[in-house]
Scaffold this motif. Structure first.
Motif, PDB file in Angstrom:
ATOM      1  N   GLU A 177      16.813   2.048  37.886  1.00 36.60           N
ATOM      2  CA  GLU A 177      15.591   2.040  37.554  1.00 36.60           C
ATOM      3  C   GLU A 177      15.323   0.642  37.342  1.00 36.60           C
ATOM      4  O   GLU A 177      13.754  -0.225  37.077  1.00 36.60           O
ATOM      5  CB  GLU A 177      14.916   2.757  36.332  1.00 36.60           C
ATOM      6  CG  GLU A 177      15.273   4.484  36.546  1.00 36.60           C
ATOM      7  CD  GLU A 177      15.120   5.581  35.215  1.00 36.60           C
ATOM      8  OE1 GLU A 177      14.709   5.255  34.227  1.00 36.60           O
ATOM      9  OE2 GLU A 177      14.732   6.678  35.335  1.00 36.60           O
ATOM     10  N   ARG A 178      16.170  -0.397  37.426  1.00 37.88           N
ATOM     11  CA  ARG A 178      15.793  -1.300  36.863  1.00 37.88           C
ATOM     12  C   ARG A 178      15.117  -1.973  37.833  1.00 37.88           C
ATOM     13  O   ARG A 178      15.591  -2.297  39.229  1.00 37.88           O
ATOM     14  CB  ARG A 178      17.281  -2.706  36.891  1.00 37.88           C
ATOM     15  CG  ARG A 178      16.747  -3.607  35.795  1.00 37.88           C
ATOM     16  CD  ARG A 178      18.144  -4.545  35.124  1.00 37.88           C
ATOM     17  NE  ARG A 178      18.030  -5.641  35.246  1.00 37.88           N
ATOM     18  CZ  ARG A 178      18.856  -6.560  34.536  1.00 37.88           C
ATOM     19  NH1 ARG A 178      20.182  -5.849  34.640  1.00 37.88           N
ATOM     20  NH2 ARG A 178      18.800  -7.359  34.147  1.00 37.88           N
ATOM     21  N   ASP A 179      13.829  -2.772  37.468  1.00 36.07           N
ATOM     22  CA  ASP A 179      12.495  -3.869  38.430  1.00 36.07           C
ATOM     23  C   ASP A 179      13.454  -4.837  38.925  1.00 36.07           C
ATOM     24  O   ASP A 179      14.490  -5.762  38.280  1.00 36.07           O
ATOM     25  CB  ASP A 179      11.629  -3.467  37.688  1.00 36.07           C
ATOM     26  CG  ASP A 179      10.480  -3.819  38.673  1.00 36.07           C
ATOM     27  OD1 ASP A 179      10.800  -4.008  40.026  1.00 36.07           O
ATOM     28  OD2 ASP A 179       9.681  -3.955  38.323  1.00 36.07           O
ATOM     29  N   ASP A 180      12.979  -5.735  39.929  1.00 39.17           N
ATOM     30  CA  ASP A 180      13.477  -6.732  40.459  1.00 39.17           C
ATOM     31  C   ASP A 180      13.037  -8.343  39.874  1.00 39.17           C
ATOM     32  O   ASP A 180      12.992  -8.485  39.599  1.00 39.17           O
ATOM     33  CB  ASP A 180      13.432  -7.266  41.517  1.00 39.17           C
ATOM     34  CG  ASP A 180      13.947  -6.455  42.973  1.00 39.17           C
ATOM     35  OD1 ASP A 180      14.844  -6.026  42.450  1.00 39.17           O
ATOM     36  OD2 ASP A 180      13.269  -6.331  44.259  1.00 39.17           O
ATOM     37  N   PHE A 181      11.553  -7.778  39.293  1.00 34.72           N
ATOM     38  CA  PHE A 181      10.937  -8.360  38.122  1.00 34.72           C
ATOM     39  C   PHE A 181      12.016  -8.635  36.775  1.00 34.72           C
ATOM     40  O   PHE A 181      11.142 -10.115  36.247  1.00 34.72           O
ATOM     41  CB  PHE A 181       9.433  -7.837  38.027  1.00 34.72           C
ATOM     42  CG  PHE A 181       8.948  -8.517  36.925  1.00 34.72           C
ATOM     43  CD1 PHE A 181       8.502 -10.184  37.641  1.00 34.72           C
ATOM     44  CD2 PHE A 181       7.940  -8.627  35.681  1.00 34.72           C
ATOM     45  CE1 PHE A 181       7.428 -10.623  36.465  1.00 34.72           C
ATOM     46  CE2 PHE A 181       7.890  -9.529  34.651  1.00 34.72           C
ATOM     47  CZ  PHE A 181       6.889 -10.229  35.294  1.00 34.72           C
ATOM     48  N   ASP A 182      12.536  -7.499  36.649  1.00 29.18           N
ATOM     49  CA  ASP A 182      13.214  -7.332  35.645  1.00 29.18           C
ATOM     50  C   ASP A 182      14.171  -8.582  35.612  1.00 29.18           C
ATOM     51  O   ASP A 182      14.969  -8.899  34.712  1.00 29.18           O
ATOM     52  CB  ASP A 182      13.602  -5.860  34.619  1.00 29.18           C
ATOM     53  CG  ASP A 182      12.304  -5.535  34.521  1.00 29.18           C
ATOM     54  OD1 ASP A 182      11.422  -6.263  33.626  1.00 29.18           O
ATOM     55  OD2 ASP A 182      12.541  -3.709  34.130  1.00 29.18           O
TER      56      ASP A 182
END
Length: 185
Positions: A177-182
């Motif tokens: 669920e990790r976002d590219d923004f993170d």
């Protein structure tokens, strides 16, 4: 006329309190509770016992009021039960009988590391205490580093990981669920 302790004797007895030595050991029930709930300080458990004793005494005093003050007794009992239920110390608001059986363990179960284990954010209390002390957990917007924090029912839903925590990143990676923004942050 006691002789002065030598250097190696002072070093061995540095952590021993010779003035209050009986109180420093505690009894077996206190030691078991401190180990079970991973309490860092004995004073916390003593405070929890005193609070539980005060609540039990108040419940007994309310129970023993005469029939002339039934309205006052009902109003005070409802307020006490509402307060204890809001703190998460009792499960029901039905009668004062639950207040008379309140123990220090109920306070220990509302500490932040115990709730981390309950919410399955940590495997055991040792890890939960470590996570809290290292600053990986926040309650609402505040980062908490004190494992002695008592969490009320209303705030229990707002226990999360800190945004910059490596543990949060690992959980998001595992759940994919990790976002590219993170990743950039």
């Amino acid at each position: 006329m006691v002789r002065k302790l030598k250097y190696h004797e002072q070093k061995l007895l540095r952590r021993l309190d010779l003035v209050n030595w009986e109180a420093s050991g505690g009894n077996l029930a206190e030691v078991r509770a401190m180990r079970r709930y991973r309490l860092g300080r004995r004073e916390d458990y003593v405070q929890y016992k005193a609070l539980a004793r005060a609540v039990r005494a108040l419940a007994r005093r309310l129970r023993d009021l005469g029939p002339a003050s039934a309205a006052f007794r009902a109003r005070c009992a409802a307020a006490l039960l509402e307060k204890l239920h809001g703190l998460g110390l009792v499960n029901s608001r039905q009668s004062l009988a639950v207040c008379e059986s309140l123990s220090a363990a109920a306070f220990c179960r509302r500490r932040l590391p115990c709730l981390l284990v309950k919410l399955r954010m940590a495997q055991n209390l040792r890890h939960a205490v470590t996570f809290v002390e290292q600053g990986h957990v926040r309650v609402g917007p505040e980062v908490v580093t004190d494992p002695a924090l008592l969490v009320p029912r209303a705030v229990e839903d707002f226990i999360t990981w800190v945004d910059a925590s490596r543990l949060r990143q690992k959980v998001l990676d595992y759940n994919q669920e990790r976002d590219d923004f993170d990743l950039a942050a």
